[in-house]
Design a protein around this motif. Structure first.
Motif, PDB file in Angstrom:
ATOM      1  N   ARG A   1       0.824  -1.205  -0.143  1.00  0.00           N
ATOM      2  CA  ARG A   1      -0.018   0.120   0.103  1.00  0.00           C
ATOM      3  C   ARG A   1       0.876   1.133  -0.067  1.00  0.00           C
ATOM      4  O   ARG A   1       1.978   1.232   0.288  1.00  0.00           O
ATOM      5  CB  ARG A   1      -0.693  -0.046   1.245  1.00  0.00           C
ATOM      6  N   VAL A   2       0.331   2.381  -0.413  1.00  0.00           N
ATOM      7  CA  VAL A   2       1.014   3.834  -0.308  1.00  0.00           C
ATOM      8  C   VAL A   2       0.657   4.169   1.035  1.00  0.00           C
ATOM      9  O   VAL A   2      -0.396   4.471   1.609  1.00  0.00           O
ATOM     10  CB  VAL A   2       0.548   4.695  -1.359  1.00  0.00           C
ATOM     11  N   LEU A   3       1.718   4.260   1.980  1.00  0.00           N
ATOM     12  CA  LEU A   3       1.616   4.806   3.341  1.00  0.00           C
ATOM     13  C   LEU A   3       1.869   6.400   3.145  1.00  0.00           C
ATOM     14  O   LEU A   3       3.008   6.812   3.245  1.00  0.00           O
ATOM     15  CB  LEU A   3       2.577   3.924   4.266  1.00  0.00           C
ATOM     16  N   THR A   4       0.995   7.198   3.542  1.00  0.00           N
ATOM     17  CA  THR A   4       1.061   8.583   3.454  1.00  0.00           C
ATOM     18  C   THR A   4       1.357   8.898   4.927  1.00  0.00           C
ATOM     19  O   THR A   4       0.606   8.656   5.886  1.00  0.00           O
ATOM     20  CB  THR A   4      -0.322   9.249   3.164  1.00  0.00           C
ATOM     21  N   CYS A   5       2.410   9.588   5.098  1.00  0.00           N
ATOM     22  CA  CYS A   5       3.097  10.121   6.317  1.00  0.00           C
ATOM     23  C   CYS A   5       2.562  11.609   6.774  1.00  0.00           C
ATOM     24  O   CYS A   5       2.912  12.498   5.902  1.00  0.00           O
ATOM     25  CB  CYS A   5       4.532   9.855   6.351  1.00  0.00           C
ATOM     26  N   ASN A   6       1.510  11.420   7.592  1.00  0.00           N
ATOM     27  CA  ASN A   6       1.131  12.725   8.197  1.00  0.00           C
ATOM     28  C   ASN A   6       1.329  13.068   9.512  1.00  0.00           C
ATOM     29  O   ASN A   6       0.333  13.312  10.333  1.00  0.00           O
ATOM     30  CB  ASN A   6      -0.727  12.743   7.765  1.00  0.00           C
ATOM     31  N   ASP A   7       2.465  12.713  10.239  1.00  0.00           N
ATOM     32  CA  ASP A   7       2.855  12.840  11.583  1.00  0.00           C
ATOM     33  C   ASP A   7       4.306  13.320  11.402  1.00  0.00           C
ATOM     34  O   ASP A   7       5.114  12.647  11.316  1.00  0.00           O
ATOM     35  CB  ASP A   7       2.936  11.671  12.313  1.00  0.00           C
ATOM     36  N   ALA A   8       4.501  14.610  11.473  1.00  0.00           N
ATOM     37  CA  ALA A   8       5.907  15.311  11.211  1.00  0.00           C
ATOM     38  C   ALA A   8       6.967  14.794  11.860  1.00  0.00           C
ATOM     39  O   ALA A   8       8.086  14.744  11.579  1.00  0.00           O
ATOM     40  CB  ALA A   8       5.779  16.785  11.614  1.00  0.00           C
ATOM     41  N   ASP A   9       6.838  14.007  13.068  1.00  0.00           N
ATOM     42  CA  ASP A   9       7.745  13.383  14.051  1.00  0.00           C
ATOM     43  C   ASP A   9       7.307  12.078  14.495  1.00  0.00           C
ATOM     44  O   ASP A   9       7.800  11.516  15.377  1.00  0.00           O
ATOM     45  CB  ASP A   9       8.001  14.493  15.300  1.00  0.00           C
TER      46      ASP A   9
ATOM     47  N   GLY B   1       9.731 -10.079   0.141  1.00  0.00           N
ATOM     48  CA  GLY B   1       9.180  -9.454  -1.064  1.00  0.00           C
ATOM     49  C   GLY B   1       8.101  -8.372  -0.671  1.00  0.00           C
ATOM     50  O   GLY B   1       7.461  -7.602  -1.503  1.00  0.00           O
ATOM     51  N   ALA B   2       7.866  -8.166   0.651  1.00  0.00           N
ATOM     52  CA  ALA B   2       6.834  -7.360   1.269  1.00  0.00           C
ATOM     53  C   ALA B   2       7.378  -5.874   1.009  1.00  0.00           C
ATOM     54  O   ALA B   2       8.561  -5.649   1.562  1.00  0.00           O
ATOM     55  CB  ALA B   2       6.634  -7.726   2.821  1.00  0.00           C
ATOM     56  N   THR B   3       6.720  -5.011   0.508  1.00  0.00           N
ATOM     57  CA  THR B   3       7.220  -3.711   0.022  1.00  0.00           C
ATOM     58  C   THR B   3       6.175  -2.604   0.834  1.00  0.00           C
ATOM     59  O   THR B   3       5.050  -2.711   0.752  1.00  0.00           O
ATOM     60  CB  THR B   3       7.241  -3.601  -1.416  1.00  0.00           C
ATOM     61  N   PHE B   4       6.837  -1.686   1.384  1.00  0.00           N
ATOM     62  CA  PHE B   4       6.190  -0.715   1.931  1.00  0.00           C
ATOM     63  C   PHE B   4       6.638   0.726   1.365  1.00  0.00           C
ATOM     64  O   PHE B   4       7.829   0.987   1.316  1.00  0.00           O
ATOM     65  CB  PHE B   4       6.890  -0.538   3.567  1.00  0.00           C
ATOM     66  N   THR B   5       5.587   1.518   1.072  1.00  0.00           N
ATOM     67  CA  THR B   5       6.058   2.369   0.285  1.00  0.00           C
ATOM     68  C   THR B   5       5.430   3.933   1.074  1.00  0.00           C
ATOM     69  O   THR B   5       4.422   4.021   1.437  1.00  0.00           O
ATOM     70  CB  THR B   5       5.186   2.768  -1.212  1.00  0.00           C
ATOM     71  N   PHE B   6       6.662   4.825   1.359  1.00  0.00           N
ATOM     72  CA  PHE B   6       6.130   5.874   2.128  1.00  0.00           C
ATOM     73  C   PHE B   6       6.060   7.216   1.315  1.00  0.00           C
ATOM     74  O   PHE B   6       7.092   7.425   0.826  1.00  0.00           O
ATOM     75  CB  PHE B   6       7.276   5.960   3.380  1.00  0.00           C
ATOM     76  N   LEU B   7       4.988   7.924   1.437  1.00  0.00           N
ATOM     77  CA  LEU B   7       5.031   9.221   0.709  1.00  0.00           C
ATOM     78  C   LEU B   7       4.646  10.349   1.893  1.00  0.00           C
ATOM     79  O   LEU B   7       3.622  10.130   2.676  1.00  0.00           O
ATOM     80  CB  LEU B   7       3.773   9.121  -0.094  1.00  0.00           C
ATOM     81  N   VAL B   8       5.693  11.178   1.919  1.00  0.00           N
ATOM     82  CA  VAL B   8       5.426  12.206   3.167  1.00  0.00           C
ATOM     83  C   VAL B   8       4.776  13.195   2.326  1.00  0.00           C
ATOM     84  O   VAL B   8       4.716  14.024   1.256  1.00  0.00           O
ATOM     85  CB  VAL B   8       6.738  12.892   3.312  1.00  0.00           C
ATOM     86  N   GLU B   9       3.375  13.552   3.331  1.00  0.00           N
ATOM     87  CA  GLU B   9       2.443  14.494   3.018  1.00  0.00           C
ATOM     88  C   GLU B   9       2.687  15.954   3.720  1.00  0.00           C
ATOM     89  O   GLU B   9       2.409  16.893   3.409  1.00  0.00           O
ATOM     90  CB  GLU B   9       1.245  13.781   3.163  1.00  0.00           C
ATOM     91  N   THR B  10       2.994  15.447   5.309  1.00  0.00           N
ATOM     92  CA  THR B  10       3.104  16.455   5.934  1.00  0.00           C
ATOM     93  C   THR B  10       4.719  16.444   6.348  1.00  0.00           C
ATOM     94  O   THR B  10       5.262  15.470   6.571  1.00  0.00           O
ATOM     95  CB  THR B  10       2.390  16.272   7.505  1.00  0.00           C
ATOM     96  N   ALA B  11       5.190  17.639   5.887  1.00  0.00           N
ATOM     97  CA  ALA B  11       6.792  17.707   5.865  1.00  0.00           C
ATOM     98  C   ALA B  11       7.273  17.376   7.373  1.00  0.00           C
ATOM     99  O   ALA B  11       6.831  17.803   8.607  1.00  0.00           O
ATOM    100  CB  ALA B  11       7.256  19.220   5.809  1.00  0.00           C
ATOM    101  N   ALA B  12       8.128  16.605   7.231  1.00  0.00           N
ATOM    102  CA  ALA B  12       9.034  16.033   8.494  1.00  0.00           C
ATOM    103  C   ALA B  12       9.636  16.949   9.256  1.00  0.00           C
ATOM    104  O   ALA B  12      10.304  17.955   8.849  1.00  0.00           O
ATOM    105  CB  ALA B  12       9.922  14.734   7.936  1.00  0.00           C
ATOM    106  N   THR B  13       9.709  16.943  10.718  1.00  0.00           N
ATOM    107  CA  THR B  13      10.610  17.627  11.690  1.00  0.00           C
ATOM    108  C   THR B  13      11.713  16.559  12.170  1.00  0.00           C
ATOM    109  O   THR B  13      12.613  17.080  12.277  1.00  0.00           O
ATOM    110  CB  THR B  13      10.041  18.107  12.589  1.00  0.00           C
ATOM    111  N   ASP B  14      11.188  15.531  12.623  1.00  0.00           N
ATOM    112  CA  ASP B  14      11.764  14.328  12.925  1.00  0.00           C
ATOM    113  C   ASP B  14      11.407  12.793  12.804  1.00  0.00           C
ATOM    114  O   ASP B  14      10.892  12.266  13.760  1.00  0.00           O
ATOM    115  CB  ASP B  14      12.260  14.771  14.470  1.00  0.00           C
TER     116      ASP B  14
ATOM    117  N   GLY C   1       6.131  15.389  -0.521  1.00  0.00           N
ATOM    118  CA  GLY C   1       6.316  14.986  -1.835  1.00  0.00           C
ATOM    119  C   GLY C   1       7.763  13.887  -1.804  1.00  0.00           C
ATOM    120  O   GLY C   1       7.894  13.103  -2.699  1.00  0.00           O
ATOM    121  N   SER C   2       8.420  13.760  -0.579  1.00  0.00           N
ATOM    122  CA  SER C   2       9.642  12.697  -0.582  1.00  0.00           C
ATOM    123  C   SER C   2       8.645  11.053  -0.726  1.00  0.00           C
ATOM    124  O   SER C   2       7.697  11.194  -0.078  1.00  0.00           O
ATOM    125  CB  SER C   2      10.239  12.964   0.699  1.00  0.00           C
TER     126      SER C   2
END
Length: 173
Positions: free
Chosen positions: A41-49, A78-91, A141-142
């Motif tokens: 799945r596409v994992l949208t990252c919405n927790d800056a830290d 073979g399990a693949t994890f796709t991370f898409l940064v939506e909320t800019a990271a701080t840590d 967008g990362s």
């Protein structure tokens, strides 16, 4: 549709496609990932830290390796994890269980005349990817893609968006 268990080989001439409302999962807090809920799945990252912990690779026992052709042996190779940064990271951290290590590289690009850099993981010790929204990448967008490839080994590839004097996002826990 529920999970389906097959007894015998399954053949798909055009592959399997994940789509629909469960194909994208929003990560809004520290999360320990599972193959069932997050792989493919596409994992949208919405927790800056946020801290996102990958599952332990299941192929570590001799019986699992010896039984590589036995489909009754548990394995998440073979399990693949796709991370898409939506909320800019701080840590923001993507990490393993500490035993599994990262192999591969990520490219971090910046929006100026300086250009970007490719950072290669130290596969003998790196088990954390840290993004800070600037020098280590992680602007919105990362993208990072991580695949379980072998006993204790996750393959990493990605394109991070950053700024400033770039440094490696790879670290040891």
């Amino acid at each position: 549709m529920a999970n389906t268990t097959f007894s015998g080989p399954v053949r798909s001439l055009n592959g399997f496609i994940s789509f629909g409302p469960k194909a994208v999962v929003s990560l809004t807090a520290n999360t320990t990932l599972t193959v069932a809920s997050h792989a493919g799945r596409v994992l949208t990252c919405n927790d800056a830290d946020g801290v996102f912990t990958l599952p332990t690779i299941l192929a570590s026992s001799a019986s699992a390796v010896a039984g590589a052709n036995d489909y009754n042996v548990l394995s998440n190779l073979g399990a693949t994890f796709t991370f898409l940064v939506e909320t800019a990271a701080t840590d923001m951290d993507i990490k393993t269980d500490g035993t599994d290590k990262f192999y591969g590289a990520v490219y971090t690009g910046i929006d100026d005349s300086a250009g970007g850099k490719t950072f290669i993981s130290d596969s003998s010790s790196n088990d954390v990817i840290t993004m800070n929204g600037s020098t280590k990448g992680g602007l919105a967008g990362s993208v990072v893609q991580i695949t379980a490839i072998a006993n204790d080994a996750y393959y990493v590839t990605g394109q991070l968006l950053g700024s400033g004097s770039l440094v490696t996002p790879f670290a040891d826990s």
